[in-house]
Each structure stands twice: as C-alpha cells, then as structure tokens.
Design a protein around this motif. Structure first.
Motif: not given
Length: 163
Positions: A89-92, A110-117
């Motif tokens: 959570h802290a990283q994102l 707020e980073i959304v670490p979607a796999e493709d994009d």
C-alpha cells in the motif's frame, strides 16, 4: 482429496493441520537435518510463512503440531501478510502537501498496478478532504514535491508527456 469441500474441513495430524482458513505443514528442511513448517492461507499456492520447526524427543522426527503451536503460527503468518499488505500500500499510494494562498492542498498519487497497462491517478484535495482535481498519469510518473507544486500551479492540468 476427493472433494474441494474436504479442504474446508478441519484436519489435525501430527505434521499437517488445517483449520480456520490456514494450513500448517511440517516439512523436511532440505538445507540441513532439521524440520521446517510452512503456513498457507486458504486459496494461496505459496506459503505466507516458512520457519524452523522443533525436533521431537527422539531427535530425528519433528515435534507434532498441536493447538497452541498452530494458533501461534496463524498469528505470526497473519502478521507477515498484514505487513506485506502495508508495504505494498505504501509503495502504491503516496501523498504530499502543497501550501498555496494560505491553504494546504493534499496531492496524492495512487498507482494502479494493472498487469497489461499500469497507470496512476494524480489527485488533489482541499483541507477538508474535498476533491479538487484528478487526472490519469503514467505509473512511472515522478511524484515529488516539485511535481506536485507544478501541477497545482498549472491549475491541475494533466502533466504533459506523462501518460
């Protein structure tokens, strides 16, 4: 196991305990002559925790699992998972504050670490927590104090070249 419902049933064996969504499995420690215990949360293929396990009285076989040991292992494994989730959570999610015209503006990424994009949301909030602006930026957006101040000073326009 013949039925997936069996995986929900408590199981209390000397080297394998399953209860309350957790499985403890005592395994041979391949690195030495000792034993280890692996804790799995239900539905996960990787263990949440692997640690050394006590030898039994014969000094060859592992000590059998029991209720107290299992409960301690569940507590420890749950804490490991909680810490991992907090770290992720802290990283994102990052936040900075910008002072303008006597007011504080909270700027978040707020980073959304979607796999493709993967992407991120850059957002601003007033002192009361009311949203002021929100724009989509690249997950690699360099979020620092000067970037937050520039975004506020540019009337929250989407930063150029940041997709």
């Amino acid at each position: 196991m013949s039925d997936t419902a069996d995986l929900d049933e408590p199981l209390h064996e000397p080297r394998l305990w399953r209860d309350n969504g957790w499985t403890a499995q005592v395994i041979k420690n391949e690195d030495d002559e000792g034993w280890a215990v692996a804790m799995f949360k239900a539905g996960e293929s990787e263990p949440a925790l692997v640690g050394p396990w006590t030898m039994g009285r014969d000094k060859k076989n592992p000590k059998p699992l029991d209720t107290a040991a299992f409960n301690t292992l569940v507590k420890t494994a749950s804490e490991v998972i909680r810490r991992h989730e907090q770290q992720l959570h802290a990283q994102l999610n990052k936040a900075l504050y910008v002072a303008r015209d006597g007011n504080w503006i909270k700027v978040t990424l707020e980073i959304v670490p979607a796999e493709d994009d993967p992407y991120a949301w850059l957002a601003a909030f007033d002192a009361a927590g009311e949203p002021l602006a929100k724009v989509k930026v690249g997950a690699n957006f360099r979020f620092n104090q000067s970037a937050a101040e520039a975004w506020v000073d540019n009337a929250f326009e989407r930063p150029a070249g940041r997709d």
